[in-house]
Design a protein around this motif. Structure first.
Motif, PDB file in Angstrom:
ATOM      1  N   GLN A 152      76.190  32.900  -6.141  1.00  0.00           N
ATOM      2  CA  GLN A 152      74.964  33.382  -5.522  1.00  0.00           C
ATOM      3  C   GLN A 152      74.594  34.780  -5.984  1.00  0.00           C
ATOM      4  OE1 GLN A 152      75.871  32.797  -1.301  1.00  0.00           O
ATOM      5  NE2 GLN A 152      74.540  31.000  -1.290  1.00  0.00           N
ATOM      6  N   ALA A 153      75.586  35.599  -6.337  1.00  0.00           N
ATOM      7  CA  ALA A 153      75.295  36.963  -6.789  1.00  0.00           C
ATOM      8  C   ALA A 153      74.757  36.992  -8.205  1.00  0.00           C
ATOM      9  CB  ALA A 153      76.551  37.820  -6.684  1.00  0.00           C
ATOM     10  N   ASN A 154      75.204  36.078  -9.066  1.00  0.00           N
ATOM     11  CA  ASN A 154      74.820  36.117 -10.475  1.00  0.00           C
ATOM     12  C   ASN A 154      73.718  35.121 -10.833  1.00  0.00           C
ATOM     13  OD1 ASN A 154      76.815  38.089 -11.426  1.00  0.00           O
ATOM     14  ND2 ASN A 154      78.317  36.527 -10.869  1.00  0.00           N
ATOM     15  N   LEU A 155      73.247  34.336  -9.868  1.00  0.00           N
ATOM     16  CA  LEU A 155      72.184  33.367 -10.129  1.00  0.00           C
ATOM     17  C   LEU A 155      70.827  34.071 -10.094  1.00  0.00           C
ATOM     18  CD1 LEU A 155      71.260  30.371 -10.426  1.00  0.00           C
ATOM     19  CD2 LEU A 155      71.086  30.334  -7.919  1.00  0.00           C
ATOM     20  N   SER A 156      69.943  33.700 -10.993  1.00  0.00           N
ATOM     21  CA  SER A 156      68.572  34.235 -11.009  1.00  0.00           C
ATOM     22  C   SER A 156      67.594  33.066 -11.129  1.00  0.00           C
ATOM     23  CB  SER A 156      68.370  35.212 -12.172  1.00  0.00           C
ATOM     24  OG  SER A 156      68.550  34.568 -13.413  1.00  0.00           O
ATOM     25  N   VAL A 157      66.561  33.087 -10.300  1.00  0.00           N
ATOM     26  CA  VAL A 157      65.499  32.080 -10.316  1.00  0.00           C
ATOM     27  C   VAL A 157      64.197  32.817 -10.630  1.00  0.00           C
ATOM     28  CG1 VAL A 157      64.269  30.329  -9.000  1.00  0.00           C
ATOM     29  CG2 VAL A 157      66.729  30.654  -8.644  1.00  0.00           C
ATOM     30  N   SER A 158      63.629  32.553 -11.815  1.00  0.00           N
ATOM     31  CA  SER A 158      62.454  33.292 -12.290  1.00  0.00           C
ATOM     32  C   SER A 158      61.313  32.329 -12.565  1.00  0.00           C
ATOM     33  CB  SER A 158      62.794  34.080 -13.560  1.00  0.00           C
ATOM     34  OG  SER A 158      63.906  34.918 -13.344  1.00  0.00           O
ATOM     35  N   ARG A 164      54.183  25.678 -13.800  1.00  0.00           N
ATOM     36  CA  ARG A 164      55.121  25.045 -12.887  1.00  0.00           C
ATOM     37  C   ARG A 164      56.537  25.077 -13.437  1.00  0.00           C
ATOM     38  NH1 ARG A 164      51.647  19.722 -10.829  1.00  0.00           N
ATOM     39  NH2 ARG A 164      49.810  20.898 -10.166  1.00  0.00           N
ATOM     40  N   LEU A 165      56.788  25.975 -14.359  1.00  0.00           N
ATOM     41  CA  LEU A 165      58.105  26.121 -14.958  1.00  0.00           C
ATOM     42  C   LEU A 165      58.903  27.184 -14.217  1.00  0.00           C
ATOM     43  CD1 LEU A 165      57.152  26.035 -18.742  1.00  0.00           C
ATOM     44  CD2 LEU A 165      57.840  24.128 -17.275  1.00  0.00           C
ATOM     45  N   VAL A 166      60.210  26.944 -14.116  1.00  0.00           N
ATOM     46  CA  VAL A 166      61.124  27.861 -13.448  1.00  0.00           C
ATOM     47  C   VAL A 166      62.342  28.033 -14.346  1.00  0.00           C
ATOM     48  CG1 VAL A 166      62.482  28.331 -11.396  1.00  0.00           C
ATOM     49  CG2 VAL A 166      60.346  27.077 -11.195  1.00  0.00           C
ATOM     50  N   ALA A 167      62.681  29.291 -14.606  1.00  0.00           N
ATOM     51  CA  ALA A 167      63.865  29.585 -15.405  1.00  0.00           C
ATOM     52  C   ALA A 167      65.039  29.848 -14.469  1.00  0.00           C
ATOM     53  CB  ALA A 167      63.636  30.785 -16.321  1.00  0.00           C
TER      54      ALA A 167
END
Length: 732
Positions: A152-158, A164-167
């Motif tokens: 959870q600390a190192n996850l990134s949702v951009s 409609r794209l999510v990295a």
């Protein structure tokens, strides 16, 4: 003017006109503390570079997902599915981002990838393994908790803006591990979405089955109740329900249809009766031959024309024959016959109008009687149909609900096995070639900004703690009094006497400027009596008092210079006279004014020295002889300049300030502190003295070059290079 007056309307207006952010002030402050700011800047750069080089490289792997907008629902049914607007669409995407960051998805990734299966798995992720001890279950729980915190600390949702794209990215010192975990998040997110859809479909089928069974029982019961009630109350409805009746849930009866038809006929008959009655009323009260119906009748018009022809012929022959002539008698008879026919036809027309009225009235009464009879029947039927309509509406509602549930159950059965997903993987994560952290350039920029910020903050703190009064702006801002003059610091080896004797020197020019300011300090010019004082000794008050008196004398004023420092006199040495008799003798009553006034080398300048030092100077200044002295000198001299003692520590200056017309306060640049100056000003103003302003002495333009004071207070304008001590050129 008092100090308040000096800060009066003019000064208040100036302060109000100043901009909220004075960039020039901050620029001067930056130049003043430039070495401190540069030191903080360079130190921050060094620290930032060192920390950046010591950091462990972190690799970021990213997987790209496409999330299509699809509301969570059992069926795409327009009657229950809310129409998606912009706000709901944004809520949907924010929900998906929250699900990607959720703890449940992270636990699912840990389970699917076996990230917490052993201490070696944790160490491969760069996570410190928990301490050994306890049961196997507790160790597994600690490993899972450590892995969960790391994920959870190192996850990134951009989200990619405008799409409609999510990295989905993951940071890890090992690029292979980072790509593996990022792909694990993407794949498990898709699978969890499919699982939620399947669970939702199964729950919907079970729920619909229960509701269909309940609704079917209600539908059968409602049908039985409706049929039984209609049979008991003899309610027979024919035809389809009309638009109005359908809203009430009932069909139209035969009696209602007849009532509607008779009521429409009654309305038409009533309108015809009203029109016939109006025509009969008009025919009854109007002359018979003036009725419109009579005038418009073709027979009446034809007979009228015949009578007119006969009248014309009769009148023509009357000039030839006598009225009893047979031809004339025949014409007269024809005329009367035509007149009789006209009256007969007109009477028939009037009778016809009356007959039409009576027939219309009779028809109206007949229809009204029929309508009244049917109204009672309809009202009775409606009383008996109230409960019938209630039962009919309940039956219709239950039937509609039952049909909708059946249709929905069929659709759920068809789509229950479909595993279509609105989330798909666009790009899988691959191990990155270069680390994403630390970013040397970005860290150096942050370090530079931090260094500049710390330097600026330190400069502001030091400036706030700075108690010195170095510039005229310091005096005006920190003390709130006007600066009437700025006296430059003398060069090494230059004496006060030599500087004042050179009328083109900057030192003399400064006092010329002060004399001009004093001439505008009151409505009557320079004050008749002026006290020159300072907060502490050696600030230049004696020099200032002598220079002011000297400059006033040079313009033709009779000036009396008084050495008012009865504790440490020094003015007699500046003027070059003996100090045998002076103010102490005058104030004690042992001498008069003529006996203590001495001539000086300067024309129009007279001087009273201190005289013998008295044991009680404050008592001498506090007596009435001071005011008598000032009154007497006003008749003989234009100005009296008193070189007073320092304010702090003695009571002499406040008493002198209260007696004279104005007070000139002397401040040494970088020598007098703000606290000292404020204390001295408070003591001077205790007796409501008229504080004209301040004089800043020993001002060094070189050491105070930030802000332009070396230009603004350069009194060497127009002087020869030799006279300026070797300075080159001129300043404009």
């Amino acid at each position: 003017m008092s100090s308040d007056a000096a800060r009066g309307s003019g000064w208040a207006d100036k302060s109000e006109e100043l901009p909220l952010v004075d960039l020039a002030t901050y620029w001067r402050l930056a130049l003043k503390y430039r070495f401190l700011i540069i030191g903080c800047f360079l130190g921050a750069l060094v620290v930032g570079a060192t920390l950046t080089l010591l950091m462990t490289p972190i690799y970021t792997a990213q997987a790209t997902l496409q999330i299509d907008r699809e509301a969570a629902r059992v069926l795409d049914s327009e009657d229950v599915a809310p129409r998606e607007n912009m706000m709901q669409g944004e809520e949907f995407f924010q929900t998906q981002y929250g699900l990607l960051r959720s703890r449940s998805l992270a636990e699912r990734v840990i389970e699917s990838l076996g990230l917490a299966s052993s201490n070696a798995a944790l160490e491969a992720m760069g996570i410190e393994a928990p301490e050994a001890g306890g049961t196997a279950a507790s160790q597994a729980a600690r490993r899972k908790a450590a892995a969960l915190d790391a994920l959870q600390a190192n996850l990134s949702v951009s989200p990619v803006r405008g799409s409609r794209l999510v990295a989905v990215g993951y940071d890890n010192p090992n690029p292979v591990v980072a790509a593996r975990i990022a792909n694990g998040f993407a794949e498990n997110f898709i699978q969890s979405n499919l699982d939620r859809k399947f669970e939702s479909s199964a729950y919907a089928r079970q729920f619909l089955e229960e509701r269909i069974a309940q609704t079917k029982e209600r539908l059968e019961s409602a049908e039985r109740q409706l049929v039984a009630y209609a049979a008991n109350n003899q309610i027979i409805n024919v035809g389809e329900p009309s638009e109005g009746a359908a809203a009430g849930g009932a069909t139209e009866s035969l009696t209602s249809n007849n009532l509607v038809a008779l009521n429409s006929a009654l309305a038409r008959t009533r309108a015809e009766r009203v029109a016939a009655e109006e025509r009969w009323r008009s025919a009854r009260t109007t002359e018979l031959m003036t009725l419109p119906e009579v005038l418009q009748n073709p027979s009446i018009q034809r007979l009228t024309e015949q009578r007119a022809v006969l009248d014309a012929e009769y009148q023509q022959k009357l000039s030839i024959y006598q009225p009893d002539y047979p031809e004339m008698v025949r014409l007269r008879a024809q005329i009367e016959e035509a007149e009789g026919q006209i009256q007969t036809i007109a009477g028939n027309i009037r009778s016809s109008i009356r007959s039409q009225y009576e027939i219309a009235a009779s028809q109206e009464r007949s229809l009204q009687a029929q309508v009244n009879g049917l109204t009672g029947d309809v009202l009775d039927l409606r009383d008996r149909s109230i409960q019938y309509n209630i039962l009919q509406r309940e039956l219709d509602t239950t039937r509609t609900l039952y049909e909708g549930l059946l249709q929905r159950y069929k659709e759920v059965g068809v789509t229950g096995g479909v595993t279509a997903n609105n989330i798909s993987i666009v790009d899988l994560a691959t191990p990155p070639d270069s680390p994403s952290k630390p970013n040397l350039l970005l860290n150096m920029v942050f370090a530079a900004l931090l260094g500049l910020g710390l330097g600026g903050l330190a400069a502001l703190v030091l400036e706030a703690l700075d108690e010195t009064l170095a510039t005229p702006d310091d005096v005006e801002k920190k003390l709130g009094i006007a600066v009437l003059g700025v006296v430059p610091l003398l060069e090494k080896g230059e004496t006060t006497a030599s500087a004042l004797s050179d009328i083109r020197s900057g030192f003399s020019e400064a006092y010329y400027s002060l004399r001009t300011a004093l001439q505008f300090s009151t409505p009557d010019g320079a004050p008749s009596s002026l006290l020159v004082s300072s907060a502490r000794p050696a600030e230049g008050k004696s020099t200032t008092a002598y220079a002011v008196a000297l400059n006033l004398a040079r313009v033709g004023k009779r000036v009396l210079l008084v050495d008012g420092d009865l504790r440490n006199p020094s003015m007699h040495r500046v003027v070059g006279v003996e100090n045998e008799r002076g103010m102490s003798n005058l104030l004690s009553g042992s001498a008069d004014l003529a006996g203590v006034v001495q001539h000086t080398r300067q024309e129009n300048l007279f001087f009273i020295p201190c005289g013998p030092l008295p044991p009680n100077p404050a008592e001498l200044w506090g007596g009435d002889r001071l005011r008598q002295f000032l009154t007497e000198t006003r008749n003989n001299f234009d100005h009296v300049i008193v070189d007073g003692p320092p304010v702090l520590g003695f009571a002499d200056a406040p008493m002198l300030a209260a007696a004279v017309s104005g007070v000139l306060f002397v401040l040494e640049s970088r020598g007098t502190r703000r606290g000292q100056a404020r204390g001295a000003l408070r003591r001077i103003q205790v007796g409501r003295a008229n504080l004209l302003g301040a004089v800043l002495t020993k001002f060094s333009a070189k050491s105070t070059s930030y802000g332009g004071y070396d230009y603004a207070y350069d009194y060497h304008y127009g002087a020869e290079p030799e006279a300026k001590g070797g300075k080159k050129g001129k300043r404009g």
